[in-house]
Structure formats: structure tokens, C-alpha cells
Design a protein around this motif. Structure first.
Motif, short mmCIF file in Angstrom:
data_model
loop_
_atom_site.label_atom_id
_atom_site.label_comp_id
_atom_site.label_asym_id
_atom_site.label_seq_id
_atom_site.Cartn_x
_atom_site.Cartn_y
_atom_site.Cartn_z
N ALA B 273 97.29 -45.18 30.91
CA ALA B 273 97.55 -46.12 30.02
C ALA B 273 97.90 -44.48 28.96
O ALA B 273 98.59 -45.27 27.84
CB ALA B 273 97.18 -47.05 29.27
N ARG B 274 96.22 -44.14 28.51
CA ARG B 274 97.20 -43.43 27.45
C ARG B 274 98.26 -42.35 27.12
O ARG B 274 98.63 -42.28 27.18
CB ARG B 274 95.30 -42.32 27.68
N GLU B 275 98.45 -41.94 28.96
CA GLU B 275 99.81 -40.94 29.05
C GLU B 275 100.13 -41.76 28.77
O GLU B 275 101.25 -40.99 28.93
CB GLU B 275 99.44 -40.39 30.52
N ALA B 276 100.39 -43.03 28.88
CA ALA B 276 101.82 -43.48 28.90
C ALA B 276 101.80 -44.26 27.35
O ALA B 276 103.83 -43.59 27.06
CB ALA B 276 101.44 -45.85 29.94
N MET B 277 101.36 -44.20 26.80
CA MET B 277 101.31 -44.42 25.05
C MET B 277 101.91 -43.05 24.68
O MET B 277 102.44 -43.32 23.84
CB MET B 277 99.63 -44.75 24.73
N THR B 278 101.06 -41.57 24.92
CA THR B 278 101.69 -40.23 24.44
C THR B 278 103.09 -40.20 24.73
O THR B 278 103.55 -39.89 23.89
CB THR B 278 100.69 -39.34 25.10
N ASN B 279 103.51 -40.65 26.58
CA ASN B 279 105.08 -41.03 26.47
C ASN B 279 105.65 -41.56 25.46
O ASN B 279 106.91 -40.67 25.66
CB ASN B 279 105.04 -41.33 27.79
N ALA B 280 106.02 -42.19 25.07
CA ALA B 280 106.41 -43.29 24.53
C ALA B 280 105.97 -42.81 23.16
O ALA B 280 107.02 -42.67 22.54
CB ALA B 280 105.84 -44.74 24.68
N VAL B 300 92.68 -56.18 36.98
CA VAL B 300 93.20 -55.66 35.61
C VAL B 300 94.59 -54.87 36.00
O VAL B 300 94.70 -54.06 36.59
CB VAL B 300 92.02 -54.32 35.80
N SER B 301 95.63 -55.37 34.03
CA SER B 301 96.58 -54.70 33.89
C SER B 301 96.93 -54.61 32.55
O SER B 301 95.93 -55.53 31.56
CB SER B 301 97.83 -55.61 34.58
N VAL B 302 97.45 -53.69 32.69
CA VAL B 302 97.40 -52.83 31.04
C VAL B 302 99.14 -52.36 31.37
O VAL B 302 99.71 -51.95 31.61
CB VAL B 302 97.05 -51.28 31.04
N PHE B 303 99.57 -53.13 30.08
CA PHE B 303 100.79 -53.18 29.99
C PHE B 303 101.47 -51.83 28.16
O PHE B 303 100.42 -52.54 27.39
CB PHE B 303 102.05 -54.49 29.33
N VAL B 304 101.92 -51.43 28.71
CA VAL B 304 102.44 -50.48 27.54
C VAL B 304 104.17 -50.33 27.43
O VAL B 304 104.76 -50.04 28.64
CB VAL B 304 101.53 -49.04 27.86
N ARG B 337 98.47 -49.72 40.95
CA ARG B 337 100.28 -49.49 41.27
C ARG B 337 100.74 -49.58 39.68
O ARG B 337 100.61 -50.60 38.89
CB ARG B 337 100.72 -50.69 42.02
N ALA B 338 101.01 -48.29 39.82
CA ALA B 338 102.31 -48.76 38.47
C ALA B 338 103.80 -48.80 38.35
O ALA B 338 104.19 -48.37 39.33
CB ALA B 338 102.27 -47.09 37.75
N THR B 348 111.02 -49.24 27.26
CA THR B 348 110.77 -49.24 28.42
C THR B 348 109.10 -49.83 28.49
O THR B 348 108.61 -49.93 26.82
CB THR B 348 110.12 -47.23 28.40
N GLU B 349 108.68 -50.07 29.86
CA GLU B 349 107.19 -51.05 30.10
C GLU B 349 106.82 -50.46 30.87
O GLU B 349 107.66 -50.35 31.81
CB GLU B 349 107.60 -52.57 30.03
N VAL B 350 105.72 -49.43 30.56
CA VAL B 350 105.28 -49.71 32.19
C VAL B 350 103.90 -50.66 32.28
O VAL B 350 102.93 -50.42 30.85
CB VAL B 350 104.14 -47.86 31.43
N GLU B 351 104.03 -51.11 33.63
CA GLU B 351 102.52 -52.34 33.48
C GLU B 351 102.12 -51.44 35.16
O GLU B 351 102.34 -50.64 35.98
CB GLU B 351 103.28 -52.87 34.59
N LEU B 352 100.37 -51.33 34.56
CA LEU B 352 99.76 -50.83 35.23
C LEU B 352 98.61 -51.26 36.43
O LEU B 352 97.82 -52.29 34.73
CB LEU B 352 98.94 -50.07 34.49
N ARG B 353 98.85 -51.66 36.92
CA ARG B 353 97.86 -53.12 37.77
C ARG B 353 97.15 -52.67 38.74
O ARG B 353 97.14 -51.53 39.91
CB ARG B 353 98.51 -53.72 38.74
#
Lengths: 211, 359
Positions: B273-280, B300-304, B337-338, B348-353
Motif C-alpha cells: 500500500a505504501r508503494e502504491a501511495m508513493t507511486n501515486a 483485508v482490502s486496501v484501496f489506493v 492479490r493486487a 489510478t486505483e490499486v486494490e490490494l486484497r
């Protein structure tokens, strides 16, 4: 026509900031820094929208909503807070506030939220949507009206997208709905939130009043 | 502890002693009067005790009169209970001796000669009592000895306990204060120092202030322990969001429903998630990101999400570590799974599940 707004917050610096950010978008007719000041002021001025801090020096914001709503049923409340405590926010919403936004909101976004609340719609920030999803999932159902105690799958979907940061327009296009339908789903959730006797919501509300 | 009582003038029958006691103890005066009446039947002990209390309560310097009267009342009571004279004398000696030993401010003082005299007297009393014949004495004797020991050691133990409690409360308070000081030092003071150093860079100052606000708020409202980034998913995400805000000058709006502890796989999720935030923050060209974490029973899901430039997945070279390794690969290894939804111009939306194993 500009909306007539009263600000209730005990932080002068923040009040000045909000006034500056809102600029000409709304007509700020008055401001108060405590429950004792706010109740007579709102009753007298009868504004369209009250921007309400969740925490005030002499209590919490829901006391104002409760004190004013009998005399001035037309006044709409929009909670505005830095507080992250879910139960505080839920208590103000259950008292009758039409929405909750965080204090980091930008001026134009806040003006849009005021407009939406004034026309009777609900305003759910991502954070509030998360709280609500959590509250409706946790705790068991105790009697009451089953329709009020559960969110429909569609309402859940809408709330989840709000929490993910989608705007109503984006939600509408993603779910192939009209924006009006999205708005009505959100209003329905607000109604359930205020009327539900669901265990967890009731507990949050009473806990807050006891503190 | 009992407050000292004063005779009650408005409810009195004789001198108001019974009413005074009743008020102090919070019981019905009639009950107290009944007890005194019964004691009065026991060889006049009640009457003597009444006089003793009256003498003590009305004038403090009559304490000796009161003591003697109380002593006599005790003797009368014991006599009335049918104890042998020898037993009565023994108990009286013990009581008198202890009273002498305790005379100094209600506490036992080993350095005062009177205390030794008192203990000696009590010891003689014990001998007299123990040497006495009869069933009542043999029952009473061990009790009297135990009582005497308790009277001698009791206050000392009690005072010791009080001191230890006070010391412990003080220590807890000091520890709390130093913990608060340490936290304020580690976070607020550091941030203020950084703000001063970067006073000419408003973006950096804003992100510092925001990070500090998030941290303090989390601490004050109990959502996350300050500085402890491993306690829960929310605390860890919040810390990661704070880092990204600070490093890249964006605003991260964090919403959540539910929370869970951080284990190895949730830890991997947070890193992804941190990497996805950094990319964004680096590539989307926006000022605000939305992050939403949802914990349900089975996942557990995180959406960025950002509303920025977006990109064409096929145009990203395979050797770009960020997406392939740090997000997708990392999550797959953790059993999750991402999913990345993006196209140029549409954000962009990254879904991490991450599925949760039933615990």
C-alpha cells in the motif's frame, strides 16, 4: 441566493480560516464558540446551515442539534471536525446532522457540501462512510425494524465507493446509476443511521452521552 | 477510618453520646441506645462506657478520665461474662499495658521507656491469664495472645502498606510524565525543529504539520499508539501515509472500516500500500490521494486511489520494480492479490486484497 450559515467552533483561528476560505460563496450570519452561545444564536438567526464542531468546550455538538431541532426544524447541521473518534461523529449524525466532513476539506469542497446539505442531501466524507460501514457490520441486531438495521448490498456498495474516495458522479457512472439515485441511497443510509436501534449504534450514542 | 464524633445536642436523650455515635456510624440512634442498655446490664459496663465516651468527647484533656472509665467498663463487662477474677485481671493488665505502649500518638514507639513498661505489663497480664484455670480461659488465652500480637504489629504493617501504596502511585505518575515527555520530545519537538529549518518551504511545512497532527490525533483518540507502527493495520497505514505525505508533499485522506493486528502478510500488504501511495504521489500529478482500508471476516482490502494522470499498463517496461515487484509480487507471496485499474487520463486505483485465514 447565498446560503445563510452559522459557524460553531471554539477555535478562533479556524473560524477565521473557514470564513476566508468560504469567501463570497456563502453568507456567514453569525458564529459561536460554545453550546451556551450557539443555542440562542441559532434559534434567533434561523440560518439554513450550521457548521458544527463535534467537540466544544462545554460539551459535544450533538447537544446543540438536540436543543435546537424542536424550535427550528428547518436548520440543517453539517459536522466539521478533526476528531477521528468514530463514536463522537456517529453521535452527532444520530442527533440529526446531515453529514460530516473533516477540517482538512478545501474551501470550494466545503461550499459544495454546505449547498448539498442546505438542499436536504447528505454529505458523507470518505471517513464517515468507513465509520458507518463499520458500525452497521459490528454488533448484533436487537429487535427493532429489520429494514432500518441493515444496509442493502447497493447501499453498502455506494458507501464503499465513497470511502474509496469516489465522487457521486463517479459512483453513478461506475454502478450505471443516475446521480440522483446515488444521492437517494446516501440519504437512505443517513436515515437508517439516525433511526436504527441497532445495538452497536445505540451503544456508541449512549457511551458518548455518558462521557 | 472513623471520624471522631461529637455528642449530638439536638437528638440527645441523656448527653447525646448515643445519637452522636449513631450519626458518625450512620445507623439508627435507637440501635446504639439498645446496645448501651444491654451493656449496662452487664455489670454496669454500658454506663461506665457511656461516661467514658462523654468525658472523652466533651473535653480532650479528660482523656485519662475516659481511659480509666473505659478500662473499668471493660473489667465490668468481662466480669459479667462470667470469667474468673484471674482472667479478668490478666486481660485488664494486657489492655492497660498495650494502652501504655501505644500512648504516644497512637503508634508503637520502641524508643520510649513507657512503651517497654507497657509491654512488660501486658506480658505479666498474659502470664496471669494463661496460668488461670477453667474452660473459658483456655479458650480465651490463644485469642488474647494473637490479639496482642496483632495490636503491636498491626499499625506498623498498616503504615508500611500505606507508604508502599503512596510510593507506587508516585512512581506511576512519574513514569507517565516521563512517557509523555518522551513522546512529546520524539514527535512534537522534532517536528517544530523541522518546521523552523524549512520555514521557506510552505509545502514541506504543511506536510510536517499534517503528519504531526495525524500522529497526535491518533495518540489522543486512541486509534493508534504513537510511534508504534506495528500494533494494527490502521496504525501502520497511517504511519505509511504520513511518510508519503512528508516525502512527497501530497495529502492522503485515510478512511477505514474495521482494523486488525499486523502479522507477516498484513505487514506485506501495508508495504505494498505504501508503494502504491508513493507511486501515486510521484507520478499521478495530484495533491490528494484517497486510501481506504476495510477489514471483514474473510479479507483485508486496501484501496489506493488518485484522480491523476493514469497510465497505460502495456507501456510500462517489465523491469520497473514498483508495480511488478513491490506491489503485485509482494502481495502474491503473502497469499493475496493486487488489482490495478488505470488508463491514461482517468486516474489510478490499486486494490490490494488479502484473504484472512480463519483464526
Amino acid at each position: 441566493m447565498k446560503r445563510r450559515v452559522v459557524l460553531v467552533d471554539d477555535h478562533d483561528l479556524f473560524l477565521a480560516g473557514v470564513r476566508a476560505e468560504l469567501g463570497e460563496a456563502v453568507d456567514v450570519v453569525g458564529q459561536a464558540g460554545s453550546i451556551a452561545e450557539a443555542v440562542p444564536l441559532i434559534t434567533e438567526l434561523d440560518p439554513e446551515v450550521v457548521l458544527l464542531d463535534v467537540h466544544l468546550p462545554d460539551g459535544s455538538g450533538d447537544a446543540i442539534v438536540n436543543a435546537v431541532k424542536a424550535d427550528r426544524p428547518g436548520v440543517k447541521f453539517l459536522a466539521l471536525s478533526v476528531s477521528d473518534a468514530a463514536e463522537d461523529v456517529i453521535a452527532v449524525i444520530r442527533a440529526g446532522a446531515r453529514g460530516y466532513v473533516t477540517k482538512t476539506i478545501s474551501g470550494p469542497e466545503l461550499a459544495a457540501a454546505i449547498e448539498r446539505v442546505a438542499t436536504g442531501d447528505a454529505v458523507f466524507s470518505p471517513r464517515l462512510a468507513g465509520f458507518v460501514l463499520d458500525a452497521f457490520r459490528a454488533g448484533e441486531q436487537v429487535g427493532g425494524d429489520a429494514e432500518l438495521d441493515e444496509l442493502t448490498p447497493r447501499e453498502r456498495e455506494v458507501l464503499q465507493l465513497i470511502a474509496r474516495g469516489y465522487m457521486y458522479k463517479e459512483i453513478a457512472s461506475r454502478l450505471h446509476l443516475s446521480v440522483k439515485t446515488v444521492e437517494s441511497h446516501v440519504s437512505n443510509v443517513l436515515r437508517k443511521l439516525q433511526l436504527s436501534t441497532r445495538h452497536e449504534l445505540a451503544r456508541w450514542a449512549t457511551q458518548h452521552r455518558l462521557v | 477510618m472513623l471520624r471522631t464524633f461529637a455528642p449530638s445536642t439536638d437528638e440527645r436523650v441523656i448527653a447525646g453520646v448515643c445519637a452522636g455515635i449513631a450519626r458518625t456510624l450512620g445507623v439508627d440512634p435507637t440501635l446504639v441506645r439498645l446496645v448501651f442498655a444491654l451493656l449496662a446490664l452487664a455489670g454496669g459496663a454500658g454506663i461506665l462506657l457511656y461516661l467514658a465516651l462523654w468525658a472523652w468527647a466533651t473535653k480532650r484533656n479528660r482523656v485519662w478520665v475516659a481511659a480509666v472509665l473505659a478500662f473499668l467498663a471493660g473489667v465490668a463487662l468481662l466480669g459479667a461474662l462470667g470469667l474468673s477474677d484471674q482472667a479478668v485481671i490478666g486481660i485488664a493488665l494486657i489492655a492497660g499495658g498495650l494502652a501504655l505502649a501505644w500512648r504516644q500518638g497512637g503508634s508503637f514507639r520502641a524508643d520510649a521507656p513507657l512503651s517497654y513498661g507497657g509491654i512488660a505489663l501486658a506480658a505479666i497480664g498474659a502470664v496471669v491469664l494463661l496460668s488461670g484455670e477453667g474452660t473459658s480461659t483456655s479458650l480465651l488465652a490463644p485469642g488474647a495472645v494473637a490479639g496482642a500480637l496483632l495490636l503491636i504489629a498491626g499499625p506498623w504493617v498498616w503504615r508500611l502498606a500505606l507508604e508502599r501504596d503512596a510510593e507506587r502511585t508516585g512512581r506511576i505518575r512519574t513514569e507517565e510524565r516521563s512517557e509523555v515527555a518522551a513522546r512529546v520530545h520524539d514527535s512534537v519537538l522534532q517536528t517544530l525543529a523541522l518546521v523552523q529549518r524549512h520555514a521557506d518551504d510552505p509545502r514541506r511545512v504543511a506536510s510536517l504539520a499534517r503528519r504531526q497532527e495525524r500522529e497526535l490525533r491518533g495518540w489522543l483518540y486512541g486509534d493508534q499508539p504513537l510511534g508504534d507502527e506495528t500494533a494494527s493495520l490502521l496504525a501502520a497505514l497511517s504511519a505509511a501515509a504520513g511518510d508519503v505525505e512528508e516525502l512527497h508533499g501530497v495529502r492522503v485522506e485515510l478512511a477505514s472500516a474495521g482494523d486488525c493486528p499486523v502479522d507477516t502478510s498484513v505487514g506485506a500488504l501495508v508495504l505494498a500500500a505504501r508503494e502504491a501511495m508513493t507511486n501515486a504521489a510521484k507520478f499521478a500529478g495530484v495533491e490528494e490521494l484517497d486510501v481506504y482500508a476495510e477489514v471483514t471476516d474473510d479479507a483485508v482490502s486496501v484501496f489506493v486511489r488518485d484522480r491523476g494522470a493514469g497510465f497505460d499498463r502495456t507501456a510500462v517496461p517489465d523491469d520497473r520494480q514498483g508495480l511488478r515487484e513491490s506491489i503485485e509480487g509482494r502481495l502474491e507471496r503473502a497469499g493475496g492479490r493486487a488489482t490495478i485499474v488505470t488508463s491514461p487520463g482517468n486516474g489510478t486505483e490499486v486494490e490490494l486484497r488479502l484473504p484472512r485465514r480463519p483464526s
